[in-house]
Scaffold this active site. Structure first.
Site, PDB file in Angstrom:
ATOM      1  N   HIS A  32     -22.967  -7.427 -23.206  1.00 24.48           N
ATOM      2  CA  HIS A  32     -23.656  -7.825 -21.967  1.00 24.48           C
ATOM      3  C   HIS A  32     -25.002  -7.140 -21.780  1.00 24.48           C
ATOM      4  CE1 HIS A  32     -19.550  -8.997 -19.950  1.00 24.48           C
ATOM      5  NE2 HIS A  32     -19.696  -9.474 -21.177  1.00 24.48           N
ATOM      6  N   ARG A  94     -24.473 -12.210 -14.899  1.00 23.78           N
ATOM      7  CA  ARG A  94     -23.533 -11.510 -15.770  1.00 23.78           C
ATOM      8  C   ARG A  94     -24.165 -11.179 -17.120  1.00 23.78           C
ATOM      9  NH1 ARG A  94     -19.355 -12.906 -19.612  1.00 23.78           N
ATOM     10  NH2 ARG A  94     -17.593 -11.444 -19.473  1.00 23.78           N
ATOM     11  N   GLY A 112     -20.036 -16.900 -19.008  1.00 24.97           N
ATOM     12  CA  GLY A 112     -18.991 -16.642 -18.026  1.00 24.97           C
ATOM     13  C   GLY A 112     -17.950 -15.700 -18.591  1.00 24.97           C
ATOM     14  N   PRO A 113     -17.035 -15.207 -17.747  1.00 22.27           N
ATOM     15  CA  PRO A 113     -16.081 -14.185 -18.181  1.00 22.27           C
ATOM     16  C   PRO A 113     -14.946 -14.709 -19.050  1.00 22.27           C
ATOM     17  CG  PRO A 113     -15.699 -14.774 -15.891  1.00 22.27           C
ATOM     18  CD  PRO A 113     -16.947 -15.488 -16.296  1.00 22.27           C
ATOM     19  N   GLU A 118     -22.608 -21.074 -17.679  1.00 26.42           N
ATOM     20  CA  GLU A 118     -23.492 -21.719 -16.709  1.00 26.42           C
ATOM     21  C   GLU A 118     -24.842 -22.099 -17.310  1.00 26.42           C
ATOM     22  OE1 GLU A 118     -21.959 -18.987 -12.905  1.00 26.42           O
ATOM     23  OE2 GLU A 118     -24.051 -18.903 -13.557  1.00 26.42           O
ATOM     24  N   TYR A 128     -27.211 -15.147  -7.692  1.00 26.04           N
ATOM     25  CA  TYR A 128     -26.427 -16.060  -8.516  1.00 26.04           C
ATOM     26  C   TYR A 128     -24.942 -15.713  -8.551  1.00 26.04           C
ATOM     27  CZ  TYR A 128     -30.681 -18.426  -9.425  1.00 26.04           C
ATOM     28  OH  TYR A 128     -31.834 -19.160  -9.230  1.00 26.04           O
ATOM     29  N   ASP A 138     -16.467 -22.868  -5.626  1.00 24.50           N
ATOM     30  CA  ASP A 138     -15.388 -23.847  -5.454  1.00 24.50           C
ATOM     31  C   ASP A 138     -14.027 -23.212  -5.176  1.00 24.50           C
ATOM     32  OD1 ASP A 138     -15.078 -22.739  -7.960  1.00 24.50           O
ATOM     33  OD2 ASP A 138     -15.114 -24.635  -9.051  1.00 24.50           O
TER      34      ASP A 138
END
Length: 248
Positions: A32, A94, A112-113, A118, A128, A138
């Protein structure tokens, strides 16, 4: 201890010279770290940083991690940045791995995790969502956070994740079927994906896999001025830069 820094060099035709440190002491990790670089038409340097495996960084505007940063080419802070004296342009990220700037729209691709890779449109000063929001707003707890902190939702999400990576824009007659599209590399399944945009370039209207599992993991992409496509692999050994001159 890992650290990340941004250094500018001059190229004299054969070697790099005159290093100048532009930004230092960015937290880093074995994962990351972001660090996609882009120079915009108004001569600003944009830099993505990952959360360096510490999710608390992303919502902390005093941290340089989990951000898109914006600085002048000589390292100073632009006076029109959203937070005075700070290189932070947007936050709540992220690990953004792709950036492209087209017709005054800045797009990013972000890991994403385990769900919700995205594609985002990056806007000045916007949040974000990470780590409080994955992908779209959602879920009930996400809706509350999104409303309270004005979270910008992505254009597109993928679950399961593809490990989205390099991103560029195509609009050349050489391969007309790709015109007005974002082109996205992925690490998983080694895919090159066409994301067809509408006339406003703010909506993805169609998605098509152009290459899959042919060259291994695909890390980055570059579209040349004459409409050729170059992609680089990320397999750890025998990596290549591959030229794409036509597609089926």
């Amino acid at each position: 201890e890992y650290k990340e820094k941004i250094v500018r060099y001059f190229y004299n035709g054969s070697t790099l010279t005159s290093p100048k440190l532009l930004l230092d002491n960015i937290e880093a990790s074995g994962i990351h770290n972001g660090c996609r670089l882009l120079i915009t038409s108004d001569k600003k340097l944009l830099i993505t940083t990952g959360d360096a495996a510490n999710t608390s960084h992303s919502q902390n505007k005093s941290s340089l991690n989990g951000k898109v940063l914006r600085i002048n080419l000589y390292g100073s802070i632009p006076v029109d940045n959203p937070f005075s004296g700070s290189p932070v342009w947007s936050f709540g990220h992220r690990n953004a791995q792709g950036l492209v700037f087209v017709n005054n729209i800045l797009y990013s691709s972000e890991h994403g995790p385990g769900s919700d890779d995205e594609i985002n449109i990056i806007e000045k000063g916007r949040n974000y969502g990470w780590p409080d929001v994955n992908g779209l707003c959602d879920r009930q707890n996400e809706n509350k956070f999104c409303n309270e902190y004005n979270v910008k939702q992505p254009l597109k999400v993928w679950t399961p994740t593809l490990a989205v990576c390099g991103l560029d824009y195509y609009n050349h007659d050489r391969m007309p079927q790709l015109k007005n599209s974002l082109l996205l590399c992925t690490l998983k399944a080694g895919s090159l994906i066409q994301l067809k945009l509408d006339a406003t370039r703010k909506t993805i209207v169609d998605t098509r896999v152009v290459i899959k599992n042919k060259y291994g993991r695909l890390r980055d992409i570059c579209v040349s001025p004459d409409g050729r496509i170059y992609i680089c692999t990320s397999n750890g050994r025998n990596d290549k830069i591959i030229e794409i001159t036509s597609i089926k």
